[in-house]
Write a protein that holds these residues in place. Structure first.
Motif, mmCIF file in Angstrom:
data_model
loop_
_atom_site.group_PDB
_atom_site.id
_atom_site.type_symbol
_atom_site.label_atom_id
_atom_site.label_comp_id
_atom_site.label_asym_id
_atom_site.label_seq_id
_atom_site.Cartn_x
_atom_site.Cartn_y
_atom_site.Cartn_z
ATOM 1 N N ALA A 287 -35.045 27.339 -29.913
ATOM 2 C CA ALA A 287 -35.392 26.138 -30.682
ATOM 3 C C ALA A 287 -36.260 26.491 -31.889
ATOM 4 O O ALA A 287 -36.098 25.926 -32.987
ATOM 5 N N LYS A 288 -37.169 27.433 -31.697
ATOM 6 C CA LYS A 288 -38.024 27.871 -32.803
ATOM 7 C C LYS A 288 -37.189 28.507 -33.906
ATOM 8 O O LYS A 288 -37.365 28.194 -35.102
ATOM 9 N N VAL B 148 -45.395 25.731 -30.095
ATOM 10 C CA VAL B 148 -44.419 26.529 -29.345
ATOM 11 C C VAL B 148 -44.902 27.967 -29.211
ATOM 12 O O VAL B 148 -44.782 28.587 -28.137
ATOM 13 N N GLU B 149 -45.453 28.527 -30.293
ATOM 14 C CA GLU B 149 -45.955 29.901 -30.244
ATOM 15 C C GLU B 149 -47.102 30.041 -29.248
ATOM 16 O O GLU B 149 -47.194 31.046 -28.540
ATOM 17 N N LEU C 52 -36.890 28.217 -19.737
ATOM 18 C CA LEU C 52 -37.737 27.485 -20.692
ATOM 19 C C LEU C 52 -38.172 28.389 -21.847
ATOM 20 O O LEU C 52 -38.184 27.975 -23.011
ATOM 21 N N ILE C 53 -38.517 29.644 -21.519
ATOM 22 C CA ILE C 53 -38.908 30.596 -22.553
ATOM 23 C C ILE C 53 -37.745 30.849 -23.512
ATOM 24 O O ILE C 53 -37.909 30.833 -24.739
ATOM 25 N N ARG D 78 -35.085 28.941 -24.126
ATOM 26 C CA ARG D 78 -34.762 27.752 -24.914
ATOM 27 C C ARG D 78 -35.816 27.487 -25.982
ATOM 28 O O ARG D 78 -35.492 27.033 -27.091
ATOM 29 N N SER D 79 -37.067 27.777 -25.677
ATOM 30 C CA SER D 79 -38.144 27.571 -26.656
ATOM 31 C C SER D 79 -37.993 28.524 -27.839
ATOM 32 O O SER D 79 -38.167 28.128 -28.999
ATOM 33 N N ARG D 80 -37.642 29.773 -27.553
ATOM 34 C CA ARG D 80 -37.446 30.748 -28.630
ATOM 35 C C ARG D 80 -36.246 30.381 -29.494
ATOM 36 O O ARG D 80 -36.285 30.502 -30.724
ATOM 37 N N MET E 94 -47.542 28.177 -26.596
ATOM 38 C CA MET E 94 -46.942 28.078 -25.267
ATOM 39 C C MET E 94 -46.311 29.402 -24.856
ATOM 40 O O MET E 94 -46.488 29.867 -23.723
ATOM 41 N N LEU E 95 -45.580 30.021 -25.787
ATOM 42 C CA LEU E 95 -44.910 31.277 -25.483
ATOM 43 C C LEU E 95 -45.895 32.433 -25.295
ATOM 44 O O LEU E 95 -45.668 33.334 -24.481
ATOM 45 N N ASP F 149 -32.367 36.095 -30.945
ATOM 46 C CA ASP F 149 -32.651 34.662 -30.861
ATOM 47 C C ASP F 149 -31.823 33.845 -31.853
ATOM 48 O O ASP F 149 -31.874 32.611 -31.831
#
Length: 293
Positions: A62-63, A140-141, A55-56, A58-60, A143-144, A110
């Motif tokens: 996506a950002k 997102v930031e 998840l981490i 994929r989130s990075r 969350m990360l 990334d």
């Protein structure tokens, strides 16, 4: 044999149902047993950690993808020359990546592969790309930076507690922990006889008094540590024995609890498994109030 991320793991054990004759083998088998249960318990933990890491990642990605798409859209002309501009942007993609990286501080790792990303962009209309939504980027930031690390830090702690519960509540496994009414496929009756035999605390009174009990008639964990360690059982096994023997959970032992500790140690040294709870026959013979409830 189990297959793990680090390779195949072979666990060594024995179907021998009598007391072990070789002390080194006993230590090895018990250590292997502890490793096996710990690895089994770590299976869900590993799955959780992998999912959080995924998840981490994929989130990075996506950002980073959002910044790239927004930049490409912002560079597009309003009316004329769109096709030529798109081709120019795709050609300059490495320089664009560097520009975005300097402006945002995003890690180079990334960013997508330039060649593959260029092929994907060749079929897209940059003018249809969405503008950068800063509120979503900030979410997102957050969350990360806070939420995912908090979840990640809780996983080891939760699993450590779960491991203790797991080890104390293993039920109905081959050669596993026994209840006082269990029947085993190996050496039927041998363990049951011990679990149903009463305990006479007077047998251990001399040793108990030599440890110097306090005014309350109890010895501390420090005082009990020496005679327990003389058994040469693994620390993890002694911890389980202490948790069973300390009936009132006050961190001390009276002579009856000490007698239970000694019986559990003898049980383990004779090659038997520890019970999950103190057998009722022992509790009744020692006149514990809990046995009458």
């Amino acid at each position: 044999v189990s297959t793990q991320s680090t390779g195949a793991r072979v666990y060594i054990g024995s179907f021998w149902d009598q007391p072990y004759q070789n002390d080194d083998n006993r230590k090895l088998f018990e250590a292997e047993e502890e490793d096996l249960f710990r690895d089994i318990q770590d299976v869900p933990r590993g799955a959780i950690v992998r999912k959080l890491n995924d998840l981490i990642k994929r989130s990075r990605l996506a950002k980073t993808h959002a910044y790239i798409i927004a930049h490409l859209r912002a560079e597009m002309p309003a009316v004329f020359g769109k096709d030529a501009k798109q081709k120019q942007l795709i050609h300059n993609l490495p320089a664009i990546f560097e520009q975005i990286q300097r402006a945002t501080g995003l890690p180079a790792g990334d960013f997508p592969n330039v060649e593959e990303f260029s092929k994907t962009l060749a079929t897209c209309d940059f003018s249809s790309f969405r503008k950068l939504n800063m509120s979503m980027i900030e979410a997102v930031e957050k969350m990360l930076a806070t939420e995912l690390p908090r979840l990640m830090s809780q996983v080891p702690q939760d699993q450590e507690v779960a491991h203790e519960d797991y080890m104390m509540n293993v039920r109905k496994r081959d050669g596993g922990a026994l209840y006082d009414n269990d029947v085993t496929p190996f050496g039927i009756g041998s363990t049951l006889d011990i679990l149903k035999s009463p305990i006479d605390p007077r047998v251990h009174e001399h040793e108990f008094e030599a440890l110097g009990p306090g005014a309350d008639g109890k010895i501390t964990g420090t005082q009990a540590k020496v005679p327990m360690q003389e058994s040469k059982l693994p620390s993890s096994t002694l911890k389980r024995i202490w948790n069973l023997g300390d009936i009132d959970k006050d961190g001390k032992l009276d002579v009856r609890e000490f007698a239970i500790i000694k019986r559990l140690i003898d049980l383990k040294l004779d090659g038997h498994e520890l019970p999950v709870t103190v057998p009722k026959a022992w509790m009744e013979s020692l006149d514990f109030e809990e046995a009458r409830r």
